[in-house]
Design an enzyme around this catalytic site. Structure first.
Site, PDB file in Angstrom:
ATOM      1  N   ALA A   1     -30.150   9.125 -22.428  1.00  0.00           N
ATOM      2  CA  ALA A   1     -31.152  10.067 -21.934  1.00  0.00           C
ATOM      3  C   ALA A   1     -30.739  11.463 -22.369  1.00  0.00           C
ATOM      4  CB  ALA A   1     -31.211   9.982 -20.418  1.00  0.00           C
TER       5      ALA A   1
ATOM      6  N   GLY B   1     -29.120   5.401 -21.511  1.00  0.00           N
ATOM      7  CA  GLY B   1     -30.537   5.045 -21.591  1.00  0.00           C
ATOM      8  C   GLY B   1     -30.860   4.328 -22.897  1.00  0.00           C
TER       9      GLY B   1
ATOM     10  N   GLU C   1     -30.199   0.902 -22.295  1.00  0.00           N
ATOM     11  CA  GLU C   1     -31.199   0.396 -21.336  1.00  0.00           C
ATOM     12  C   GLU C   1     -32.538   0.100 -22.035  1.00  0.00           C
ATOM     13  OE1 GLU C   1     -30.178   3.726 -18.753  1.00  0.00           O
ATOM     14  OE2 GLU C   1     -29.940   2.321 -17.097  1.00  0.00           O
TER      15      GLU C   1
ATOM     16  N   GLU D   1     -22.553   6.516 -18.319  1.00  0.00           N
ATOM     17  CA  GLU D   1     -23.087   7.458 -17.326  1.00  0.00           C
ATOM     18  C   GLU D   1     -22.042   7.985 -16.353  1.00  0.00           C
ATOM     19  OE1 GLU D   1     -24.583   4.704 -18.351  1.00  0.00           O
ATOM     20  OE2 GLU D   1     -26.741   5.000 -18.566  1.00  0.00           O
TER      21      GLU D   1
HETATM   22  N1  3HC Z   1     -28.357  14.429 -24.408  1.00  0.00           N
HETATM   23  C1  3HC Z   1     -28.468  15.661 -24.914  1.00  0.00           C
HETATM   24  N2  3HC Z   1     -27.714  16.115 -25.950  1.00  0.00           N
HETATM   25  C2  3HC Z   1     -26.814  15.266 -26.458  1.00  0.00           C
HETATM   26  C3  3HC Z   1     -26.636  13.963 -25.964  1.00  0.00           C
HETATM   27  C4  3HC Z   1     -27.474  13.541 -24.900  1.00  0.00           C
HETATM   28  N3  3HC Z   1     -27.405  12.300 -24.392  1.00  0.00           N
HETATM   29  N4  3HC Z   1     -25.660  13.369 -26.669  1.00  0.00           N
HETATM   30  C5  3HC Z   1     -25.244  14.262 -27.573  1.00  0.00           C
HETATM   31  N5  3HC Z   1     -25.943  15.417 -27.453  1.00  0.00           N
HETATM   32  C6  3HC Z   1     -25.835  16.621 -28.274  1.00  0.00           C
HETATM   33  C7  3HC Z   1     -24.513  17.329 -28.105  1.00  0.00           C
HETATM   34  O1  3HC Z   1     -24.560  18.241 -27.035  1.00  0.00           O
HETATM   35  C8  3HC Z   1     -24.360  18.016 -29.443  1.00  0.00           C
HETATM   36  O2  3HC Z   1     -25.163  19.177 -29.421  1.00  0.00           O
HETATM   37  P1  3HC Z   1     -24.720  20.490 -30.228  1.00  0.00           P
HETATM   38  O3  3HC Z   1     -24.603  20.078 -31.660  1.00  0.00           O
HETATM   39  O4  3HC Z   1     -25.798  21.459 -29.940  1.00  0.00           O
HETATM   40  O5  3HC Z   1     -23.397  20.902 -29.659  1.00  0.00           O
HETATM   41  C9  3HC Z   1     -24.995  17.038 -30.422  1.00  0.00           C
HETATM   42  O6  3HC Z   1     -25.834  16.203 -29.634  1.00  0.00           O
HETATM   43  C10 3HC Z   1     -24.008  16.171 -31.162  1.00  0.00           C
HETATM   44  O7  3HC Z   1     -23.152  15.561 -30.198  1.00  0.00           O
HETATM   45  P2  3HC Z   1     -21.583  15.439 -30.437  1.00  0.00           P
HETATM   46  O8  3HC Z   1     -21.046  16.738 -30.928  1.00  0.00           O
HETATM   47  O9  3HC Z   1     -21.007  14.868 -29.212  1.00  0.00           O
HETATM   48  O10 3HC Z   1     -21.549  14.412 -31.641  1.00  0.00           O
HETATM   49  P3  3HC Z   1     -20.516  13.248 -31.926  1.00  0.00           P
HETATM   50  O11 3HC Z   1     -20.966  12.646 -33.184  1.00  0.00           O
HETATM   51  O12 3HC Z   1     -19.127  13.755 -31.816  1.00  0.00           O
HETATM   52  O13 3HC Z   1     -20.697  12.186 -30.739  1.00  0.00           O
HETATM   53  C11 3HC Z   1     -21.926  10.756 -29.214  1.00  0.00           C
HETATM   54  C12 3HC Z   1     -21.891  11.464 -30.614  1.00  0.00           C
HETATM   55  C13 3HC Z   1     -20.836   9.694 -29.167  1.00  0.00           C
HETATM   56  C14 3HC Z   1     -23.265  10.123 -29.085  1.00  0.00           C
HETATM   57  C15 3HC Z   1     -21.686  11.805 -28.120  1.00  0.00           C
HETATM   58  O14 3HC Z   1     -22.551  12.901 -28.332  1.00  0.00           O
HETATM   59  C16 3HC Z   1     -21.930  11.297 -26.729  1.00  0.00           C
HETATM   60  O15 3HC Z   1     -21.078  10.651 -26.175  1.00  0.00           O
HETATM   61  N6  3HC Z   1     -23.110  11.629 -26.152  1.00  0.00           N
HETATM   62  C17 3HC Z   1     -23.408  11.354 -24.792  1.00  0.00           C
HETATM   63  C18 3HC Z   1     -23.661   9.887 -24.536  1.00  0.00           C
HETATM   64  C19 3HC Z   1     -24.027   9.675 -23.099  1.00  0.00           C
HETATM   65  O16 3HC Z   1     -23.337  10.080 -22.195  1.00  0.00           O
HETATM   66  N7  3HC Z   1     -25.154   8.984 -22.888  1.00  0.00           N
HETATM   67  C20 3HC Z   1     -25.618   8.713 -21.562  1.00  0.00           C
HETATM   68  C21 3HC Z   1     -26.514   9.807 -21.129  1.00  0.00           C
HETATM   69  S1  3HC Z   1     -27.030   9.606 -19.455  1.00  0.00           S
HETATM   70  C22 3HC Z   1     -28.202   8.382 -19.495  1.00  0.00           C
HETATM   71  O17 3HC Z   1     -28.506   7.888 -20.542  1.00  0.00           O
HETATM   72  C23 3HC Z   1     -28.798   8.029 -18.176  1.00  0.00           C
HETATM   73  C24 3HC Z   1     -29.647   6.840 -18.242  1.00  0.00           C
HETATM   74  O18 3HC Z   1     -29.012   5.792 -17.581  1.00  0.00           O
HETATM   75  C25 3HC Z   1     -30.963   7.081 -17.593  1.00  0.00           C
END
Ligand code: 3HC
Length: 716
Positions: A63, A109, A112, A132
């Site tokens: 998400a 997400g 999911e 998450e």
């Molecule tokens: N939402 C918004 N922005 C995100 C994002 C997300 N889920 N994931 C990454 N980004 C953004 C980062 O902030 C970054 O932005 P920037 O360039 O402006 O600084 C850009 O995307 C690139 O991210 P990274 O620098 O982290 O890139 P990497 O290649 O090093 O890593 C990744 C990629 C492994 C996908 C890492 O970004 C990551 O772990 N992201 C988060 C994953 C996550 O936690 N997902 C769960 C979200 S909560 C959810 O899904 C709830 C659901 O159950 C409803």
């Protein structure tokens, strides 16, 4: 605005491509278009099946985390998740087989969405996870209900509580992925989808039943996980909440379980834990952005490195390079010191090997990247040198003068000094533009923080190269200014000042350490100093005294220097703030001598020692940190408040779920912080003075972050 999803029919299969760079996060527009395009594919006579795939380097990373800031109340969250759950059920009800084609990451997400598809195919190196909890929440789009149906409760519990992704082959073995695609992903997914259409296969994950035995085993796994989390997730709420949601799914049907998941998610997303962790997610990415060092600043590839000084820090720094596959020269003044340093490095690797984290071959190969030397031979070949000699200005200046003559003009010259003036080394080197601080934290091969100290003349290319290098070394690089102690140790001086004064006023060493570890730090101030070495701080104080300065404003406790004079340097000498079984032992007991010293020093300062509450200890120490942090910002030595939070989380283990010292101050409320400073000034003296930035923010009704209750992303 570009469409975030594309639709095409290829070979009789509708291909829905999510194209929301950089990570295809599920923004509201993505959700909406996904819903529309699955419906369109179902109505499209040209398509017999549907493939959902990600454009660019990944499937869907989850998400859009920024959207959570708009969920201000549980009700906001319940409303939104109601829509998402219904949407996923709609796509799951697709009349045509729906296949998720996964490369890169299917996280949160993203996974999911894949679970709501009928089948999942993936490339071998794809990663699949429910991270998450790292954001203080639980899967909120059905993950706690669908994942256990695919892979069983046990693995689902692990994935939802530790947040670590699993590789696609493991996901396939567990039943989350149906097929690994060897060649081109989209072609493989289309072939797979057509075969499912021909066979008339559709499998709705939500309809996979939990067998009676599975329920019983799952409930046991929930109890076991709760027990284990009591040890591994101290202070956290989200991992326990994930277990609750999975357990609810085992005890009821999909719809009832989903309602429970939404309620639990709603409680998590508005929690301070989640706000703090989301704040850090963005803060960690923000640190790499230095305002006057643009993204396109040229960088140099670091292919060879050298470290001067094979002591504890130098050895750890050399290990970082070797671990990253970069050959490194390790220089010491004499063979005995060099042998000692190398023996320590080898011992560290063998400990890692004994834990099964490295093989003998890996240890040998990594050690082979470290070339010991007692001369500067080969220094003209390296791209960077890190100086890690004794914390002594004269010695360091001499070292830099030598480095200026033995290295190439384009070689980066970094100092691991923890406090001293980088500009003086820069001048001594004769190449000030190439010089900066690379301040590692002990143990240097373990701690993730790399404080990069920018001198007056440090070139932008040198900073950009260092930031890139930090990633390669698996460190979090934070660029800070060149003040005494830089950011980390400058603030630490105030943290320690309060710890010493609280001791003199009547708190005990074990009490102060316990209060701080209960707060979430891995070790309290005194335990930490016994590990780092009381002699290190004493020598810094001696140097400061020689130039007429002190580390922190306010009364200077004499106790640490008295311990130093007694030769009580901490763990290494078997005595420090605690008594230890033997030199080098970690087994400690409180030492009555410390109480005696505290009594003596209190008497000298006319203080009547009395019991101090745990609350006062936390308030004094965290207020001192935030006030000095605000001064650091006022003085321009840190770019943003969030950089300070990252420094403290990665340098000193400040609990992530509290967001760092500046975020924590916001959660306490800056008016309270300022009121405390004023109260302490009245009680203790003028050395307590609110930082101008703190007063300014309070007068404007702001926090370090716009407002913690709204969002904690933008910084001052
Ligand atoms: N939402 C918004 N922005 C995100 C994002 C997300 N889920 N994931 C990454 N980004 C953004 C980062 O902030 C970054 O932005 P920037 O360039 O402006 O600084 C850009 O995307 C690139 O991210 P990274 O620098 O982290 O890139 P990497 O290649 O090093 O890593 C990744 C990629 C492994 C996908 C890492 O970004 C990551 O772990 N992201 C988060 C994953 C996550 O936690 N997902 C769960 C979200 S909560 C959810 O899904 C709830 C659901 O159950 C409803």
């Amino acid at each position: 605005m570009a469409d975030v999803l594309h639709y095409q029919v290829r070979d009789g299969v509708a291909v829905i491509t999510i194209d929301n760079p950089p990570v295809n996060a599920l923004s509201p527009a993505v959700w909406e278009r996904l819903d529309e395009l699955v419906a369109r594919a179902n109505a499209d006579a040209a398509a017999e099946a549907i493939v959902v795939i990600g454009a660019g380097t990944t499937f869907i990373a989850g998400a859009d985390i920024k959207v959570f800031d708009t969920l201000r109340t549980r009700e906001d969250s319940l409303k939104r998740s109601g829509g998402t759950h219904a949407l996923l059920k709609r796509i799951e009800d697709s009349a045509k087989p729906l296949v998720a084609a996964i490369h890169g990451n299917a996280l949160g997400g993203g996974l999911e969405v894949a679970q709501a598809c009928h089948f999942r195919v993936a490339v071998k190196d794809a990663k699949i996870g429910q991270p998450e909890v790292m954001l203080g929440i639980i899967p909120g789009a059905g993950g706690t209900q669908r994942l256990p149906r695919l892979c069983g409760a046990e693995l689902a519990l692990t994935m939802c509580t530790d947040g670590k992704p699993v590789p696609a082959p493991k996901a396939m073995a567990a039943g989350i992925v149906d097929q690994i695609v060897d060649g081109e992903l989209l072609s493989g997914a289309i072939t797979y989808a057509k075969a499912r259409a021909r066979a008339g296969d559709r499998r709705k994950t939500r309809e996979i039943p939990h067998g009676v035995d599975q329920v019983a085993a799952g409930l046991n796994a929930c109890s076991a996980m709760r027990e284990s989390l009591k040890k591994t997730a101290k202070g956290l709420h989200a991992p326990f909440a994930a277990v609750d949601a999975i357990e609810a799914g085992l005890r009821s049907d999909f719809d009832a379980g989903s309602i429970r998941e939404r309620e639990i998610f709603a409680g998590c997303v508005v929690s301070t834990e989640s706000k703090a962790l989301r704040h850090l997610f963005f803060a960690e990415r923000e640190v790499a952005k230095v305002p006057d060092v643009p993204k396109d600043t040229p960088t140099k590839d670091i292919q060879r490195a050298a470290v001067v000084g094979a002591g504890t820090m130098g050895g750890g720094i050399a290990m970082n390079y070797a671990n990253a596959g970069i050959p490194v020269l390790l220089k010491e003044v004499d063979q005995a010191a060099l042998d000692g340093g190398l023996a320590t490095i080898r011992r560290n690797y063998e400990i890692t090997m004994s834990k099964g984290k490295m093989t003998r071959d890996q240890v040998d190969k990594t050690m082979a990247l470290i070339t010991p030397t007692t001369s500067y031979e080969g220094f003209d070949q390296v791209d960077i040198v890190t100086e890690a000699v004794f914390e002594n200005m004269t010695l360091k200046k001499t070292t830099f003068a030598e480095l200026g003559t033995v290295t190439r003009p384009d070689c980066i010259l970094a100092s691991n000094s923890s406090t001293l003036d980088i500009d003086q080394f820069a001048q001594a080197s004769g190449r000030p533009g190439q010089v900066l601080g690379h301040h590692y934290f002990s143990p240097a091969n373990v701690m993730k923080l790399l404080e990069m100290v920018r001198g007056k003349a440090t070139r932008k290319e040198v900073i950009a190269t260092s930031l890139k290098l930090a990633k390669k070394l698996n460190k979090v690089g934070v660029v800070v200014g060149n003040c005494f102690g830089f950011v980390a140790n400058r603030m630490l001086a105030y943290y320690m000042r309060e710890a010493y004064l609280l001791l003199e006023e009547g708190a005990s060493v074990p009490q102060i350490d316990r209060v701080l570890t209960d707060f979430g730090l891995p070790v309290g101030p005194f335990g930490m100093q016994d590990i780092a070495g009381i002699d290190v701080g004493a020598r810094i104080r001696q140097y400061l005294a020689s130039i007429g300065k002190t580390r922190a404003e306010g009364p200077q406790s004499a106790i640490p220097d008295r311990l130093y004079e007694m030769g009580r340097y901490g763990q290494k000498t078997g005595a420090g703030w605690y008594a230890y079984d033997a030199p080098g032992s970690r087994n400690r007991t409180p030492d009555p001598l410390i109480e005696q010293l505290a009594e003596e020093e209190a008497k000298k300062r006319g203080i009547m020692r009395k019991p101090i509450t745990d609350e006062e200890i936390i308030a004094r120490i965290t207020t001192a940190l935030a006030n000095e942090g605000a001064r650091v910002l006022d003085d321009g030595f840190a770019t943003r408040a969030s950089d300070i939070d990252v420094v403290y989380v990665y340098g000193f283990g400040f609990p992530r779920y509290r967001g760092g010292p500046m975020f924590y101050a916001d959660t306490v409320g800056l008016p309270t912080v300022v009121a405390r400073v004023k109260e302490y000034r009245a009680r203790f003296g003028d050395y307590w003075e609110p930082a101008p930035l703190l007063e300014r923010l309070v007068s404007e009704g702001r926090g370090f972050y716009t407002s913690v209750s709204d969002t904690a992303i933008s910084s001052v």
